[in-house]
Structure formats: C-alpha cells, structure tokens
Design a protein around this motif. Sequence first.
Motif, PDB file in Angstrom:
ATOM      1  N   LEU A 288       2.128  12.196  16.096  1.00 17.21           N
ATOM      2  CA  LEU A 288       3.278  12.480  15.050  1.00 17.21           C
ATOM      3  C   LEU A 288       3.929  13.831  15.457  1.00 17.21           C
ATOM      4  O   LEU A 288       5.156  13.990  15.484  1.00 17.21           O
ATOM      5  CB  LEU A 288       2.563  13.069  13.595  1.00 17.21           C
TER       6      LEU A 288
ATOM      7  N   LEU B 121       6.838  12.602  17.947  1.00 21.80           N
ATOM      8  CA  LEU B 121       7.866  11.429  17.662  1.00 21.80           C
ATOM      9  C   LEU B 121       9.483  11.822  18.172  1.00 21.80           C
ATOM     10  O   LEU B 121       9.978  12.834  18.129  1.00 21.80           O
ATOM     11  CB  LEU B 121       8.005  11.220  16.113  1.00 21.80           C
TER      12      LEU B 121
ATOM     13  N   ARG C 283       9.245   4.947  15.181  1.00 23.54           N
ATOM     14  CA  ARG C 283       8.405   3.923  14.319  1.00 23.54           C
ATOM     15  C   ARG C 283       6.982   4.223  14.505  1.00 23.54           C
ATOM     16  O   ARG C 283       6.432   4.046  15.611  1.00 23.54           O
ATOM     17  CB  ARG C 283       8.788   2.596  14.512  1.00 23.54           C
TER      18      ARG C 283
ATOM     19  N   TYR D 224       2.301  14.545   8.983  1.00 26.39           N
ATOM     20  CA  TYR D 224       3.303  13.665   8.437  1.00 26.39           C
ATOM     21  C   TYR D 224       4.631  14.107   8.200  1.00 26.39           C
ATOM     22  O   TYR D 224       5.685  13.146   8.159  1.00 26.39           O
ATOM     23  CB  TYR D 224       2.623  12.953   7.121  1.00 26.39           C
TER      24      TYR D 224
ATOM     25  N   LEU E 261       7.752  12.727   9.910  1.00 31.87           N
ATOM     26  CA  LEU E 261       8.646  11.736   9.708  1.00 31.87           C
ATOM     27  C   LEU E 261       9.795  12.087   9.090  1.00 31.87           C
ATOM     28  O   LEU E 261      10.935  11.239   9.068  1.00 31.87           O
ATOM     29  CB  LEU E 261       7.919  10.879   8.446  1.00 31.87           C
TER      30      LEU E 261
ATOM     31  N   ALA F 227      11.841   9.509  10.660  1.00 29.82           N
ATOM     32  CA  ALA F 227      11.005   8.520  11.054  1.00 29.82           C
ATOM     33  C   ALA F 227      10.292   7.546  10.056  1.00 29.82           C
ATOM     34  O   ALA F 227      10.211   8.166   8.902  1.00 29.82           O
ATOM     35  CB  ALA F 227       9.922   9.002  12.049  1.00 29.82           C
ATOM     36  N   ARG F 228       9.574   6.345  10.541  1.00 28.40           N
ATOM     37  CA  ARG F 228       8.945   5.771   9.570  1.00 28.40           C
ATOM     38  C   ARG F 228       7.627   5.572  10.039  1.00 28.40           C
ATOM     39  O   ARG F 228       7.409   5.242  11.147  1.00 28.40           O
ATOM     40  CB  ARG F 228       9.819   4.682   8.988  1.00 28.40           C
ATOM     41  N   MET F 229       6.612   5.398   8.970  1.00 31.76           N
ATOM     42  CA  MET F 229       5.326   4.802   9.465  1.00 31.76           C
ATOM     43  C   MET F 229       5.025   3.624   8.426  1.00 31.76           C
ATOM     44  O   MET F 229       5.402   3.746   7.222  1.00 31.76           O
ATOM     45  CB  MET F 229       4.499   5.927   8.880  1.00 31.76           C
TER      46      MET F 229
ATOM     47  N   ARG G 235       5.840   1.140   3.599  1.00 30.47           N
ATOM     48  CA  ARG G 235       6.219   2.155   4.678  1.00 30.47           C
ATOM     49  C   ARG G 235       6.625   3.429   3.939  1.00 30.47           C
ATOM     50  O   ARG G 235       7.224   3.601   2.936  1.00 30.47           O
ATOM     51  CB  ARG G 235       7.415   1.750   5.438  1.00 30.47           C
TER      52      ARG G 235
ATOM     53  N   GLU H 150       8.828   6.889   4.892  1.00 34.15           N
ATOM     54  CA  GLU H 150      10.169   7.294   5.920  1.00 34.15           C
ATOM     55  C   GLU H 150      10.750   8.370   5.423  1.00 34.15           C
ATOM     56  O   GLU H 150      10.728   8.847   4.108  1.00 34.15           O
ATOM     57  CB  GLU H 150      11.051   5.997   5.926  1.00 34.15           C
TER      58      GLU H 150
END
Lengths: 332, 332
Positions: free
Chosen positions: A229, A232, A237, A259, A262, A267-269, B268, B270
């Motif tokens: 993380l 990124l 993704r 996290y 993100l 960004a996305r998880m 998701r 984001e």
Amino acid sequence: MNRQIRLAARPVGEVKPENWDITSEPVGEPGPGHFLGRTRVVSLDPAMRGWLDDRPSYLPPVALGEVMRAGSVIEVIASNHPEYQPGDHVVGTFGVQEYVISDGRGAMKIDTSLAPPSTYLGALGMPGMTAYFGLLDVGALRDGETVVVSGAAGAVGTIVGQIAKVKGCRVIGIAGGPAKCALLTDELGFDAAIDYRAEDVRKALRRHAPDGIDVYFDNVGGEILDAALTRLAMHARVVVCGAISQYNNATPVKGPSNYLSLLVNRARMEGIVVFDYAKRYPQAGQDIAAWIGTGQLKVKEHVVSGTVDDFPETLQMLFRGENVGKLVLELA
Amino acid sequence: MNRQIRLAARPVGEVKPENWDITSEPVGEPGPGHFLGRTRVVSLDPAMRGWLDDRPSYLPPVALGEVMRAGSVIEVIASNHPEYQPGDHVVGTFGVQEYVISDGRGAMKIDTSLAPPSTYLGALGMPGMTAYFGLLDVGALRDGETVVVSGAAGAVGTIVGQIAKVKGCRVIGIAGGPAKCALLTDELGFDAAIDYRAEDVRKALRRHAPDGIDVYFDNVGGEILDAALTRLAMHARVVVCGAISQYNNATPVKGPSNYLSLLVNRARMEGIVVFDYAKRYPQAGQDIAAWIGTGQLKVKEHVVSGTVDDFPETLQMLFRGENVGKLVLELA
C-alpha cells in the motif's frame, strides 16, 4: 467402504488433527439420474481455512460432522445418468472422500487428453479463473502496467504473474524463500522476485517498482499488504483475493494501517470471488489453455500422493508455505 | 501590517499552541497583474492536520516557517489585474493571513449576491464538491440505495446525506452526541442517525440498514469504519474521504480489521481527492446551488468570529467534534 474426512470441531487458530474425523461408510448405489465416481485428485486451497469458521462468508461454513468441502476430480465407475459414462472424468465440489454419488449438478466433464486431472483443479480450475478475472476484471489490468503479486509461488500467484507477462506488464512476485523466488524469475518469467523472509519488502518494492504499483494482487494480507500500500501508483487497483497470513489468527485480522494510501493515490481495493464469473469460465479456460499451448503459461503443480487420510497433514503445507504452485492430493 | 499564522514546529499527535507562530509583516503593494485583498473568511478543514506532517501526500506538506495553507475568501482592495476590481470577492488557497497579494491563479471570483462568502468555502466549495463527486462518482450512487455517512454533521457529511436524499436514497448518519443526531434527522432529512458516543455502531447499523450498506462514505476511519465494513451489502462501495479519528495519532493508523468484508461482499474501497474533478466543479456547483434554491439542501455553517490569532484554537474544534456543518473563521 467410502473413507471420508469430516469436520469434528472448529479450529481456533491453526487447524489441528483433532479438528478432523476420519470415517467410513458403505459405498452407495447411484439412483436414477445419478452416477458413482471414485476420487482421483483432491484440491487443497487456502480458502478452506475460512470455510471452517462459523461466520457468514461467501459460502456457508462447513457444518460440524459434515464431509469436508473440497474441489476434486472423480472418475465415473457406474452411472444411471445419460450424460456420464464409466471412465469419464468429472470436476466438482465433491468433498474429501474416496467415493462420490452425484446427479451432475455443479459438475463438469473434463477432457484428460488435453490436460491431466490435476490441472482442472489448478490452471484450468478455480485458481486459474480467480487469477484471470481477478487480474483482468477486478484489477482492470492495462498493457504495460506494473503488477505485484503476493503468494506469487502459489496456485493463483503463479498464474497471475504469467498472465500479466502475457499482457506485456512488468511483474514482481513476493514469495517466501530463495527456491520459490528463483522459480518465479528463472522459470516463470517474472521480472523480479522479493523473498519476504529475507528482505524488507517495502524497500525491495521501492527498488523493483520505482514508479509505483499499478495492480497489487494480494493473496496474503498482513504486513505485506501494508508494504504494498505504501508503494501504490496513482489510480492503482488492489485486488483482495485472500489473506493467508491472517487465516490462522486467533486474534482479530491485522487491518492495513496504510489504507489511507487509497485516498492519497485515488486508488481502490476490491474483492474477488470467482463464482461471480461462472458464465465466463469457458472464455477464461480457452485463453489459459491457449497460453499453456504456446508455452507462455507454465503449469506448476505440487502433487502429494496418498489417501484421504493424508488430507489434514497436506492442508498444513499451505499454511507453512511448503507448496509450490497448485497443491493437490492424488489418491492412489 | 499583515498578521499571519505560520507553522513553527511539526506536531506529534495533537496540534498544540507551540506548533504555530503568529507573525506580522508590512502589507505589500500589488505589482503589475496582481491584486491585493483583505481576508474575510478562512476555512478550517480536517485535512489541514495531514498537511502538517512531513510525509508525501496529495499535496506537499506545509513547510516550516510557511504561512499555514488554507482556503479563504478575500475582498479585493487594490488591483493592477484587469479582471479584478476593488470590492470583488475571490475564493482561493490564500493561507491564514489578513492580507493577500495574488495574480489570480487558482483563484475564482464569487457572486456574494447568490450566497454569502462562507458558503463558497462549504456547500459551494471544496466540501460540497467532495461530497458530490465522492458520492456520485467514486461511490457510483444509484437511486434508492442505502447510504451511510460518518462525520455526518460535518462540512462534507451534511452534504453527502442531503445529496443522497435528493437521489431517493435511504440515509443513515453517524455523528457524536444527541444534538448533532437530532439535526440530521429533524432538520436535514436523514432517515436515521447513530450517536457513536452512546450506541454500539455495529448493532445500530444492523437495525437501521437491515439489508446492508450500499455506499459507506467515510470521514472518520478507526472503529466506525470497521463497524461499517461488517454491514456491507454485496457490491458495496466504501468512499475513503478522510479519517479524522486517526489524524492526531502518534501511533500508526488503525487499519480496518474487517477489510476482508470487501472480498466476501465483492465490495470496493476507493479514495477521493476532490482536485481531480476540478473541470467538473461548475456542474456540481450548479446542481448544489439548485438544490439549495429548492430547499432540498440546507447549508449548515459554524461561523467563529475573530482574528487570525484565533485560528489555532478554532482548528481544535474540528478534532473535538465541536463544529456542526462547515467551520469557518470570519475575520472582523
């Protein structure tokens, strides 16, 4: 007699021998519209650990006393089903047992002249489908991106990395130990491998992915997810496929401290559950089979030969990181 | 003299008075193509805490000794810029200071006959844009879904909930204390409010969103994010807008332990950074202004009157949860 592995008690933390019962019952006769098969190969999957916990998930938990859920390939030995004949090989969720009676629902006949039965549990089975749809659909991979995959020497990871190479990406695998890392770079064509047992993953990612990670395919969770993380790229993704480092926790799962990357990186998880793509399995199977045919995708399987009694011990290999590629138990 | 608030030392944990310097310098003369403005209203935002840390983010950190970054509305008092005349009101990132010289880059003239200056820092400013694009673009909101927003009584949260109501959604707000909760349901039209200080958030979510959460808009992180993750509906979207519960941590951020809910629910998570949508601000501004006009969106502002010297103390109100709606400092 049909020897079976049943769930005796729910594990807390690591799965132990006492969590299982080995039982025997007479082999039944297939009724009208049913067939009887003998199990040839049983799949072992990290996801099995989750099925043992009594909590809601994408599948109901295995019930206490129930035959352990598992994918397997069986050979039909008697049939009252018009579409299945003795000698046919069939893949399905038949459980850890020597004999199976089925009406064919959820099952699929396979062609063992194209690939051995075990491959229908690996590259042409759930792990292959998971890699394909996880990377291309959830990961929305674009040609030439930088891909990092953890659990890279496992059933899903080996395929994720090789599909990414087919797509012209730069691929970095994270795995445990020099042998697995050598496999990734020397045999499977990964651009780099990081041995998480020997290296600082964060620093190694900075070195191998200096412009950041576009797609991180996570099979492990924990510290490695957190390290990824931090690296990124914008609009990255993160594909959440599994978290094997956390499955045996008796304490709460370690959430990813980083996290908020993100947010910083827009960004996305996102999670992948392969069953959602069932209608498109044929397309993925054709692509993967074609790549196997051209040698662009090498199938790695770790075959343990034994009996159903060996299932509990073989399952442990996954959590000890002892397998390379898809782990299966082949019944003599 | 131009009184200014400058960053004296980077805070560890909570921001303290000694982290700031209050300085004065002569008010400059605007050169060719520049204008001089006097600050009317200064914006206070949770994101400011992040700008004080020396780590890479979506904006560079505020440098030591630099005037504190802040959005504000100024009134032009002298101009050598053809497009700006004395009496014009202008919004921009002008910093916490009484006087500003600008060439107009990144600034925008506003019409104070349509809305007061403060609203251009709130519903018609960054918080409004963040709510709009976070909910509709990143959250991909569909009519009739169930939306949960944390920090619901804040600048962004009040707007998120009201836009979701415009879109015909069921809206549940999470906020601290009975007064904020009453505001949400009685004045802003939320369907339910959860007082996280008095209730078990997880249980309350089960009660108020029995079919699960489709969009969770997170401004707070920590335990509340974790509670929301346990209640996601299939294919849910978690919008990561902020994490005010974690910004003052001297220890690592608490990662969401329940992130594997993203896998189970094919959901998701984001991030949103509003600057990415700059080209579409006019569209969002028009929509929001229209909803204000029809009374579908009520503007909540928390106006503190004072001088720039009051900035440090006013900023603390955000982290103590003392503001309702958009917090601004209005200079006398």
